[in-house]
Structures are given as structure tokens and as C-alpha cells.
Scaffold this motif. Sequence first.
Motif, short mmCIF file in Angstrom:
data_model
loop_
_atom_site.label_atom_id
_atom_site.label_comp_id
_atom_site.label_asym_id
_atom_site.label_seq_id
_atom_site.Cartn_x
_atom_site.Cartn_y
_atom_site.Cartn_z
N ARG A 1 5.17 -7.99 7.05
CA ARG A 1 5.18 -7.46 5.78
C ARG A 1 5.33 -8.40 4.72
O ARG A 1 6.37 -8.80 4.26
CB ARG A 1 6.51 -6.36 5.63
N CYS A 2 3.98 -8.81 4.18
CA CYS A 2 3.73 -9.83 3.31
C CYS A 2 3.20 -9.44 1.96
O CYS A 2 2.00 -8.61 2.07
CB CYS A 2 3.13 -10.87 3.95
N LEU A 3 3.67 -9.94 0.81
CA LEU A 3 2.99 -9.61 -0.56
C LEU A 3 2.49 -10.78 -0.93
O LEU A 3 1.49 -10.77 -2.25
CB LEU A 3 3.76 -8.86 -1.53
N LEU A 4 2.39 -11.99 -0.14
CA LEU A 4 1.82 -13.18 -0.93
C LEU A 4 0.02 -13.06 -1.17
O LEU A 4 -0.41 -13.38 -2.08
CB LEU A 4 1.81 -14.39 0.02
N SER A 5 -0.50 -12.37 -0.32
CA SER A 5 -1.79 -12.24 -0.27
C SER A 5 -2.19 -11.33 -1.56
O SER A 5 -3.19 -11.70 -2.32
CB SER A 5 -2.46 -11.35 0.81
N ASN A 6 -1.45 -10.10 -1.95
CA ASN A 6 -1.52 -9.35 -2.89
C ASN A 6 -1.62 -10.31 -4.23
O ASN A 6 -2.17 -10.14 -5.27
CB ASN A 6 -0.53 -8.33 -3.15
N TYR A 7 -0.70 -11.21 -4.43
CA TYR A 7 -0.37 -11.97 -5.67
C TYR A 7 -1.34 -13.14 -5.81
O TYR A 7 -1.91 -13.25 -7.05
CB TYR A 7 1.03 -12.63 -5.65
N PHE A 8 -1.77 -13.65 -4.87
CA PHE A 8 -2.77 -14.88 -4.81
C PHE A 8 -4.25 -14.41 -5.06
O PHE A 8 -5.29 -15.18 -5.50
CB PHE A 8 -2.53 -15.75 -3.72
N GLY B 1 -4.43 -4.64 5.74
CA GLY B 1 -5.37 -5.31 6.54
C GLY B 1 -6.36 -6.51 6.07
O GLY B 1 -7.17 -6.89 6.71
N GLN B 2 -6.12 -7.24 4.91
CA GLN B 2 -6.64 -8.13 4.30
C GLN B 2 -6.03 -9.18 3.84
O GLN B 2 -6.24 -9.93 2.95
CB GLN B 2 -7.68 -7.21 2.94
N CYS B 3 -5.17 -9.73 4.80
CA CYS B 3 -4.38 -10.77 4.73
C CYS B 3 -5.22 -12.09 4.72
O CYS B 3 -6.19 -12.28 5.45
CB CYS B 3 -3.17 -10.98 5.56
N VAL B 4 -4.84 -13.06 3.65
CA VAL B 4 -5.84 -14.18 3.51
C VAL B 4 -4.82 -15.53 4.03
O VAL B 4 -5.54 -16.36 3.98
CB VAL B 4 -6.36 -14.59 2.27
N GLN B 5 -3.79 -15.16 4.69
CA GLN B 5 -2.92 -16.24 5.30
C GLN B 5 -2.68 -17.24 4.15
O GLN B 5 -2.63 -18.39 4.32
CB GLN B 5 -3.64 -16.89 6.38
N CYS B 6 -2.00 -16.55 2.99
CA CYS B 6 -1.45 -17.74 2.20
C CYS B 6 -0.36 -18.49 2.64
O CYS B 6 -0.05 -19.53 2.04
CB CYS B 6 -1.17 -16.92 0.76
#
Length: 407
Positions: A172-179, A188-193
Amino acid sequence: MELLAPAGNMDKLKMALLYGADAVYLGGKSFGLRAFSDNFSLEEMEDAVRYAHGLGKKVHVTVNIFPHNADLNGLPEYLTSLRDIHVDAVLIADPGIFSLARQIVPDLPVHISTQANVTNWASAKFWHDAGAKRVVMAREVSLKDVKAIHDKVPVELEGFVHGAMCISYSGRCLLSNYFTENRDSNRGQCVQCCRFKYNVVEEKRPGQYFPVMEDERGTYIFNSKDLCLLPYLPDLYDAGLCSLKIEGRMKSVHYVATVVKVYRQAIDAYERDPEHFRVLPEWVEELEKISHRPYTRGFSVSRPTEADQVYSHSSNTQTHEFIGLVRSYDAERKLALIEQRNHFKVGQTVEFLQPKGRLVRCAVRRILDEDGQDLDAARHAQQVVAVPVDEPLEAYSMMRREMKNHA
């Protein structure tokens, strides 16, 4: 014990099942948490189910996004289609999707995804009482706690045993949303920040980057090592797990086949003779050949420490590379028909990992094209060539080369 493997596409699904998985999990074109995997159309999924069932094996489908209202469009029809093509289970994390699934396809088994963050027996009981057949444990749960849940709740428990770990709470990560813009990791769209390189910037000195550690390369403060619980196989049984799950729908065919075969051999060895089970050096060696980060035991027996992170880089390591796939073997002529996957040439030492047989090592003495003419190398992508190999090889054996030998 079920061995459950990732299937990012049909090739990976076939290799996972041929190399010993009892079941695979995969995603459709929507509603899953791996939007950048190849994924399956409904027609492809139907073919996958037919293929797996023909081998007496199972297919689980991920429907584990955390949806916004718009994401629910088309969900009832999708769930009905999954039922109609006879998938064996769906993985769900969101209570809303769970509720809709129980209404629309009540006979379709539901497994609770690790994204639901089940870390205690009360949560497991809630899902069981609501109608879930299986709960996938959050990665943050120790094996001691898994056993406590198993002893209290009559629900199947599944746990991750190998693959990438996430810095966030069971993904449950929000890093991808911020970056990034509109790249929601929980849809489903995590960019592995977490694998990015980070430095510190002080607000009154913009443009000046200070390393978090004294290292000119910066640091990777969120970059977890990869999970490997092979040494803890007896403990996984004792904890009450019914399914051991390998991460990696976006990993290579080589990765999937190698990891599956190692855990298949280990599971079979343990079940033959639990009292004398030991981890064989050749299994450990195999897991070093694939692309991976350094290994960790995660939360299985103790809380992770700073030693469970990789601070200096985000690249993977591996000792071997996949260079060819065996299509067939001519026993009379002792020739392996090979589909080239990477450049190789006469004189190189190679090895063949077979779906069931032993590892075969040999030198490439000759390479013949489809007309029987000698070649000095197999240069072209997916070129079909014949290579003399004295020992019979199974179809779908993987031809590999130690990377330092690649000249």
C-alpha cells in the motif's frame, strides 16, 4: 502444499507449470495490480485455464486493485466472465469488490489478497466468516503469528516465500502517486519509486543535493532486499500455510522457471523425508543465477533491520543468462533443436536447466542452421539452430551461460 507461481503472460504460465508449479496467478487487462505486465485478455485467459486444467493445475486471477467509483465500471461483467471460463479463484483486497463478487458470482472461490493487510486472527476470521476461502498473509506477519492464525481460524492461509519486497505496508504505497502524474500504485500502475536514488534538499538551498549517507552515489533508502524463505521450508509447514507463493509477474521466463524448480525440488524433498530435510547447495546456487537483489528472510522470524535494505544501488545481480530454449531433442543424432534467445557461439560452455531432469553442462562443439550448415554463432533473435548434446534433453529446457564467459 501448493506451489503458486506468477504468470505475466502465456509463455511464463507454461514454464511455471512445466517446471513444477501446482497453480499460477495472473491478471487481466484491468482490475489487477500489475498494469505494466503483459497480462491476459479474456480469450487468452480462457486458453490459459484450459491449458492449466489439462495438466490438472489451477489458475487464480487478481482482481485486487483499490478502486475508485469509475474503476467499478464493467466489474460485474468481468467477474461473470471469469466464472464462465472456470478460473479456480479470484484474489480480492477491497471490501466493495468482495461484496460484489459474493453477490454476482457466489460460487467462485475468493482469496483475500496480501493487499488487504491481514496481520491477525480477528481479521482472518472476519474474511472467513464473510465467505473467503483463503487469506494471503501480509508480508509483515511472522511465521509465529501465521501459526496462531492457523490455530484459531479454519481458513486456508497462503504466504509469499520468494521475490521482491515492498517498503510499504504489503504494497500500500503512495510514492508513485506523488512522483508521477496519474500513476496510482494501488490501482496497478506502480513505477517502483522505492528503487530510485534519493538525496536530501534543504528548503533554503534549492538545487543543492546532499547524500543521505556519505556516498557519492547517493542512497536508496527504500530499496528492500528480495525475500527468500527456502531455508525456512519446515517452518512454513509448521506454521500451517497451505500455499507458498512466488512473486514476479513482471520477471523473466528464466526467473520464473528457475525459482519454481528450486522450490518444487525442496517441497518434494521435504515431503519425502521431513526429518532429514536440508537445503542443498545446488538449490542455493540456482537462486543466485537469476536476476535478483541480495536475499532477506523478511519478517518471517524477526523484524527486519537496516541490513535488510540495499543502500548503495538498485540494480540486480545474477551469475547466468538465458540464451536458448530447447524445442526438441533428436536422440538418434544427439542433437538439440534450440530457439536462440541471446547470442552464443561455438566454444562456449553452457548448461541446460530441465523442467524435471538434472542440470546438464557441456561445451558448444558445433552450431548447425536449419539446412545443416555450420555456423560459428547463433546471432539472430529466435533463430532455430541445432547443437550436439550427448545427454537427452527435455523440451522447454533452458540453455544458459555463465555471464563471465560471454565474450
